[in-house]
Design a protein around this motif. Structure first.
Motif, PDB file in Angstrom:
ATOM      1  N   ASP A  14     -35.310  -1.723  19.239  1.00 31.21           N
ATOM      2  CA  ASP A  14     -34.697  -0.662  20.041  1.00 31.21           C
ATOM      3  C   ASP A  14     -33.200  -0.893  20.208  1.00 31.21           C
ATOM      4  OD1 ASP A  14     -37.132   0.617  20.419  1.00 31.21           O
ATOM      5  OD2 ASP A  14     -37.522  -0.405  22.328  1.00 31.21           O
ATOM      6  N   MET A  15     -32.830  -2.123  20.488  1.00 36.63           N
ATOM      7  CA  MET A  15     -31.411  -2.426  20.675  1.00 36.63           C
ATOM      8  C   MET A  15     -30.639  -2.269  19.369  1.00 36.63           C
ATOM      9  SD  MET A  15     -31.353  -5.532  23.437  1.00 36.63           S
ATOM     10  CE  MET A  15     -32.133  -6.691  22.366  1.00 36.63           C
ATOM     11  N   ARG A  16     -31.244  -2.676  18.260  1.00 31.12           N
ATOM     12  CA  ARG A  16     -30.579  -2.515  16.973  1.00 31.12           C
ATOM     13  C   ARG A  16     -30.408  -1.031  16.639  1.00 31.12           C
ATOM     14  NH1 ARG A  16     -33.235  -6.366  13.955  1.00 31.12           N
ATOM     15  NH2 ARG A  16     -31.643  -7.841  14.558  1.00 31.12           N
ATOM     16  N   ARG A  17     -31.428  -0.222  16.936  1.00 27.05           N
ATOM     17  CA  ARG A  17     -31.341   1.219  16.701  1.00 27.05           C
ATOM     18  C   ARG A  17     -30.236   1.834  17.557  1.00 27.05           C
ATOM     19  NH1 ARG A  17     -33.239   5.065  19.654  1.00 27.05           N
ATOM     20  NH2 ARG A  17     -34.715   3.749  20.745  1.00 27.05           N
ATOM     21  N   GLU A  18     -30.148   1.435  18.819  1.00 26.34           N
ATOM     22  CA  GLU A  18     -29.089   1.944  19.697  1.00 26.34           C
ATOM     23  C   GLU A  18     -27.706   1.534  19.188  1.00 26.34           C
ATOM     24  OE1 GLU A  18     -29.058   3.954  22.470  1.00 26.34           O
ATOM     25  OE2 GLU A  18     -31.104   4.352  21.840  1.00 26.34           O
ATOM     26  N   ARG A  19     -27.604   0.304  18.741  1.00 27.01           N
ATOM     27  CA  ARG A  19     -26.318  -0.187  18.219  1.00 27.01           C
ATOM     28  C   ARG A  19     -25.882   0.628  17.006  1.00 27.01           C
ATOM     29  NH1 ARG A  19     -25.196  -6.222  15.878  1.00 27.01           N
ATOM     30  NH2 ARG A  19     -22.964  -5.969  15.560  1.00 27.01           N
ATOM     31  N   TYR A  20     -26.809   0.853  16.074  1.00 28.81           N
ATOM     32  CA  TYR A  20     -26.481   1.639  14.887  1.00 28.81           C
ATOM     33  C   TYR A  20     -26.162   3.080  15.244  1.00 28.81           C
ATOM     34  CZ  TYR A  20     -28.169  -2.327  12.173  1.00 28.81           C
ATOM     35  OH  TYR A  20     -28.343  -3.574  11.628  1.00 28.81           O
ATOM     36  N   HIS A  21     -26.883   3.613  16.210  1.00 33.21           N
ATOM     37  CA  HIS A  21     -26.611   4.988  16.644  1.00 33.21           C
ATOM     38  C   HIS A  21     -25.201   5.101  17.221  1.00 33.21           C
ATOM     39  CE1 HIS A  21     -26.994   8.883  18.553  1.00 33.21           C
ATOM     40  NE2 HIS A  21     -26.644   8.313  19.699  1.00 33.21           N
ATOM     41  N   HIS A  22     -24.816   4.151  18.076  1.00 34.16           N
ATOM     42  CA  HIS A  22     -23.481   4.190  18.678  1.00 34.16           C
ATOM     43  C   HIS A  22     -22.391   3.991  17.632  1.00 34.16           C
ATOM     44  CE1 HIS A  22     -24.822   4.659  22.734  1.00 34.16           C
ATOM     45  NE2 HIS A  22     -25.577   3.588  22.674  1.00 34.16           N
ATOM     46  N   LEU A  23     -22.609   3.084  16.697  1.00 37.23           N
ATOM     47  CA  LEU A  23     -21.616   2.871  15.641  1.00 37.23           C
ATOM     48  C   LEU A  23     -21.459   4.109  14.761  1.00 37.23           C
ATOM     49  CD1 LEU A  23     -22.294  -0.787  14.482  1.00 37.23           C
ATOM     50  CD2 LEU A  23     -20.223   0.101  15.547  1.00 37.23           C
ATOM     51  N   SER A  24     -22.565   4.719  14.369  1.00 41.33           N
ATOM     52  CA  SER A  24     -22.458   5.908  13.518  1.00 41.33           C
ATOM     53  C   SER A  24     -21.827   7.061  14.276  1.00 41.33           C
ATOM     54  CB  SER A  24     -23.825   6.301  12.975  1.00 41.33           C
ATOM     55  OG  SER A  24     -24.685   6.706  14.018  1.00 41.33           O
ATOM     56  N   SER A  25     -22.138   7.203  15.551  1.00 38.83           N
ATOM     57  CA  SER A  25     -21.520   8.253  16.361  1.00 38.83           C
ATOM     58  C   SER A  25     -20.014   8.015  16.502  1.00 38.83           C
ATOM     59  CB  SER A  25     -22.176   8.297  17.737  1.00 38.83           C
ATOM     60  OG  SER A  25     -21.532   9.218  18.569  1.00 38.83           O
ATOM     61  N   TYR A  26     -19.641   6.759  16.719  1.00 36.39           N
ATOM     62  CA  TYR A  26     -18.226   6.418  16.842  1.00 36.39           C
ATOM     63  C   TYR A  26     -17.463   6.774  15.565  1.00 36.39           C
ATOM     64  CZ  TYR A  26     -14.027   3.601  16.783  1.00 36.39           C
ATOM     65  OH  TYR A  26     -12.737   3.190  16.648  1.00 36.39           O
ATOM     66  N   PHE A  27     -17.994   6.348  14.416  1.00 35.92           N
ATOM     67  CA  PHE A  27     -17.285   6.608  13.166  1.00 35.92           C
ATOM     68  C   PHE A  27     -17.262   8.092  12.811  1.00 35.92           C
ATOM     69  CE2 PHE A  27     -18.009   2.021  12.450  1.00 35.92           C
ATOM     70  CZ  PHE A  27     -16.673   1.679  12.312  1.00 35.92           C
ATOM     71  N   GLN A  28     -18.297   8.818  13.176  1.00 37.26           N
ATOM     72  CA  GLN A  28     -18.275  10.264  12.936  1.00 37.26           C
ATOM     73  C   GLN A  28     -17.168  10.919  13.766  1.00 37.26           C
ATOM     74  OE1 GLN A  28     -21.965  12.277  13.614  1.00 37.26           O
ATOM     75  NE2 GLN A  28     -21.094  14.283  13.213  1.00 37.26           N
ATOM     76  N   HIS A  29     -17.027  10.497  15.022  1.00 32.03           N
ATOM     77  CA  HIS A  29     -15.970  11.052  15.867  1.00 32.03           C
ATOM     78  C   HIS A  29     -14.581  10.635  15.385  1.00 32.03           C
ATOM     79  CE1 HIS A  29     -19.343  11.848  18.582  1.00 32.03           C
ATOM     80  NE2 HIS A  29     -18.580  12.826  19.038  1.00 32.03           N
ATOM     81  N   VAL A  30     -14.458   9.412  14.876  1.00 28.65           N
ATOM     82  CA  VAL A  30     -13.168   8.971  14.325  1.00 28.65           C
ATOM     83  C   VAL A  30     -12.802   9.822  13.113  1.00 28.65           C
ATOM     84  CG1 VAL A  30     -12.038   7.093  13.067  1.00 28.65           C
ATOM     85  CG2 VAL A  30     -13.203   6.622  15.203  1.00 28.65           C
ATOM     86  N   HIS A  31     -13.748  10.050  12.231  1.00 31.49           N
ATOM     87  CA  HIS A  31     -13.475  10.876  11.049  1.00 31.49           C
ATOM     88  C   HIS A  31     -13.111  12.299  11.447  1.00 31.49           C
ATOM     89  CE1 HIS A  31     -15.239   8.465   7.490  1.00 31.49           C
ATOM     90  NE2 HIS A  31     -14.724   7.664   8.389  1.00 31.49           N
ATOM     91  N   ASP A  32     -13.835  12.856  12.416  1.00 26.43           N
ATOM     92  CA  ASP A  32     -13.522  14.214  12.872  1.00 26.43           C
ATOM     93  C   ASP A  32     -12.124  14.280  13.491  1.00 26.43           C
ATOM     94  OD1 ASP A  32     -15.989  15.051  12.022  1.00 26.43           O
ATOM     95  OD2 ASP A  32     -16.901  15.039  14.027  1.00 26.43           O
ATOM     96  N   ALA A  33     -11.791  13.266  14.311  1.00 25.18           N
ATOM     97  CA  ALA A  33     -10.478  13.260  14.960  1.00 25.18           C
ATOM     98  C   ALA A  33      -9.356  13.100  13.942  1.00 25.18           C
ATOM     99  CB  ALA A  33     -10.411  12.141  15.999  1.00 25.18           C
ATOM    100  N   CYS A  34      -9.535  12.222  12.967  1.00 25.86           N
ATOM    101  CA  CYS A  34      -8.509  12.041  11.935  1.00 25.86           C
ATOM    102  C   CYS A  34      -8.373  13.300  11.086  1.00 25.86           C
ATOM    103  CB  CYS A  34      -8.841  10.835  11.055  1.00 25.86           C
ATOM    104  SG  CYS A  34      -8.533   9.246  11.853  1.00 25.86           S
ATOM    105  N   PHE A  35      -9.487  13.951  10.773  1.00 34.82           N
ATOM    106  CA  PHE A  35      -9.424  15.182   9.983  1.00 34.82           C
ATOM    107  C   PHE A  35      -8.670  16.258  10.745  1.00 34.82           C
ATOM    108  CE2 PHE A  35     -10.915  19.273   8.502  1.00 34.82           C
ATOM    109  CZ  PHE A  35     -10.807  19.146   7.129  1.00 34.82           C
ATOM    110  N   MET A  36      -8.995  16.442  12.029  1.00 35.68           N
ATOM    111  CA  MET A  36      -8.334  17.484  12.820  1.00 35.68           C
ATOM    112  C   MET A  36      -6.852  17.161  13.017  1.00 35.68           C
ATOM    113  SD  MET A  36     -10.559  19.723  13.090  1.00 35.68           S
ATOM    114  CE  MET A  36      -9.697  20.838  14.152  1.00 35.68           C
TER     115      MET A  36
END
Length: 101
Positions: A14-36
């Motif tokens: 569960d903790m590993r899944r949460e960690r991966y979820h937070h990391l993927s969410s973070y990088f998706q937001h970084v990519h969106d912010a850099c694109f915009m």
């Protein structure tokens, strides 16, 4: 992760899944912010050469910033405030989230 598993009622998976979820969410937001930030014409689905260079530089800066952030923030003002808050909670016997459940 073993200490977290002992304190929190979550399995290691569960903790590993949460960690991966937070990391993927973070990088998706970084990519969106850099694109915009770099897209001059938001009507297009692709970037021009200058926009692509801007996007690459933005992603590179974040890639260098995140791993060095703990070292860069050592001795900054917010750490003393966090320690004062933690000390005030402990003196008032408020739970800090680090106690065994």
């Amino acid at each position: 992760m073993v200490k977290r598993a002992q304190v929190h009622p979550m399995t290691t998976a569960d903790m590993r899944r949460e960690r991966y979820h937070h990391l993927s969410s973070y990088f998706q937001h970084v990519h969106d912010a850099c694109f915009m930030k770099c897209a001059d014409s938001n009507n297009l689905n692709y970037l021009s050469i200058d926009e692509g260079v801007c996007f690459r530089n933005c992603i590179t800066k974040v890639g260098y910033f995140m791993p060095t952030m703990p070292y860069n923030m050592e001795g900054s003002g917010f750490q003393s405030v966090e320690e004062e808050i933690r000390g005030a909670k402990e003196s008032a016997h408020h739970p800090t989230g680090h106690e065994d459940l």
